[in-house]
Design an enzyme around this catalytic site. Structure first.
Site, PDB file in Angstrom:
ATOM      1  N   ASP A 150       6.626  -0.144   4.643  1.00 15.21           N
ATOM      2  CA  ASP A 150       6.584   1.066   5.477  1.00 15.21           C
ATOM      3  C   ASP A 150       6.625   2.326   4.612  1.00 15.21           C
ATOM      4  O   ASP A 150       7.196   2.315   3.521  1.00 15.21           O
ATOM      5  CB  ASP A 150       7.784   1.040   6.444  1.00 15.21           C
ATOM      6  N   HIS A 171      -2.123   4.152   2.306  1.00 16.41           N
ATOM      7  CA  HIS A 171      -2.417   2.710   2.412  1.00 16.41           C
ATOM      8  C   HIS A 171      -3.101   2.218   1.131  1.00 16.41           C
ATOM      9  O   HIS A 171      -2.768   1.159   0.615  1.00 16.41           O
ATOM     10  CB  HIS A 171      -3.319   2.428   3.618  1.00 16.41           C
ATOM     11  N   SER A 177       0.425  -4.764  12.361  1.00 14.76           N
ATOM     12  CA  SER A 177       1.111  -5.300  13.541  1.00 14.76           C
ATOM     13  C   SER A 177       0.235  -5.198  14.781  1.00 14.76           C
ATOM     14  O   SER A 177      -0.747  -4.436  14.796  1.00 14.76           O
ATOM     15  CB  SER A 177       2.413  -4.530  13.781  1.00 14.76           C
ATOM     16  N   TRP A 201      -2.751  -1.554  16.392  1.00  9.65           N
ATOM     17  CA  TRP A 201      -4.062  -1.359  17.048  1.00  9.65           C
ATOM     18  C   TRP A 201      -4.088  -0.026  17.803  1.00  9.65           C
ATOM     19  O   TRP A 201      -5.151   0.514  18.076  1.00  9.65           O
ATOM     20  CB  TRP A 201      -4.369  -2.490  18.038  1.00  9.65           C
ATOM     21  N   LEU A 217       2.692 -19.347  -5.708  1.00 12.79           N
ATOM     22  CA  LEU A 217       3.215 -18.551  -4.597  1.00 12.79           C
ATOM     23  C   LEU A 217       2.338 -18.657  -3.350  1.00 12.79           C
ATOM     24  O   LEU A 217       1.114 -18.585  -3.437  1.00 12.79           O
ATOM     25  CB  LEU A 217       3.279 -17.080  -5.043  1.00 12.79           C
TER      26      LEU A 217
END
Ligand code: FPP
Length: 247
Positions: free
Chosen positions: A21, A38, A66, A70, A132
């Protein structure tokens, strides 16, 4: 002494989940559009994936988009999708070189066609990797996942494959997107917000929560190490008493 040196390699969390965030605020502080944040957040994704690989962490789940995202302005949604496609494409070679297996959770069907295709291809190409497990939560929300699990379970009951009396936590979990993964032991959220925002609600029942004021594009390996050291200094009681754990 750096935080990395303080990490006890024998008590690493098997699964770390991160709510990335603060990209928008990071961009705003620099007088730039949110998308710039971003774009710079991708470097942090690279840093944490590399750090987890070096440490030998088994699972890293990143909340990349998430269900609620949208509702953001159309240009931001489009830019995020384009960034995802571009990043997955450009990082594929590095993922393979580092034996990273890419996975995704969420309502993948709802993603745009090119994003879905790029993702599927990368998942397929990295499927044999043994390092990973990098899990991208895309078009994900916990309430969607749990509702979807309930629907799938109901269909199995309707078709006679499952007797309602057999339903247990273990049976229910099999219908979650994360059925093949251990629960996250450490959940990190950046940017100073103290919320879970519909992320892995079932799976974080016993996770240690770690909040940092750092904005996601500023998050570096040393920040991850600091979170792991903090995790290792906590007493995880799982409902028992301290005396029971340390007789
Ligand atoms: C939250 O910051 C961040 C997101 C909604 C997107 C995260 C995406 C990336 C880091 C890009 C690429 C990811 C991968 C896995 C390739 P925010 O926009 O809510 O920031 P704000 O709270 O400051 O507005």
């Amino acid at each position: 002494m750096s935080f990395k040196e303080k990490i006890d390699s024998k008590r690493l969390p098997k699964h770390i989940a991160i709510i990335m965030d603060g990209n928008g605020r990071w961009a705003k502080q620099r007088g730039e559009f949110r998308v710039f944040g971003h774009e710079n957040g991708v470097s942090s994704v690279r840093e944490v994936s590399e750090a987890c690989t070096e440490l030998g962490i088994q699972y890293l789940t990143l909340y990349a988009f998430s269900t609620e995202n949208w509702n953001r302005p159309k240009y931001e949604v489009t830019a995020l999708m384009e960034l995802l496609v571009k990043t997955i494409h450009s990082e594929l070679k590095t993922l393979n070189e580092n034996k990273i297996k890419l996975l995704a959770i969420g309502d993948i069907e709802s993603l745009e066609e090119n994003c879905k295709n790029e993702l599927r291809e990368a998942i397929q190409i990295t499927a044999g990797n043994t390092g990973l497990n990098l899990v991208l939560a895309l078009s994900y929300s916990s309430r969607w996942e749990i509702t979807n699990a309930a629907k799938c379970l109901a269909l199995e009951i309707k078709s006679g494959k499952i007797d309602p009396e057999q339903i247990s936590q273990e049976v229910f979990e099999k219908f979650l997107n994360t059925s093949e993964m251990p629960d996250p032991e450490l959940l990190i959220r950046t940017s100073g917000e103290y919320r879970i925002s519909n992320f892995l609600l079932w799976q974080i029942a016993y996770a240690e929560l770690y909040f940092t004021p750092k904005l996601w594009p500023d998050f570096r390996k040393e920040d991850l190490y600091e979170a792991i050291v903090d995790f290792q200094n906590r007493e995880r009681r799982f409902g028992m008493t301290s005396e029971q754990l340390n007789p």
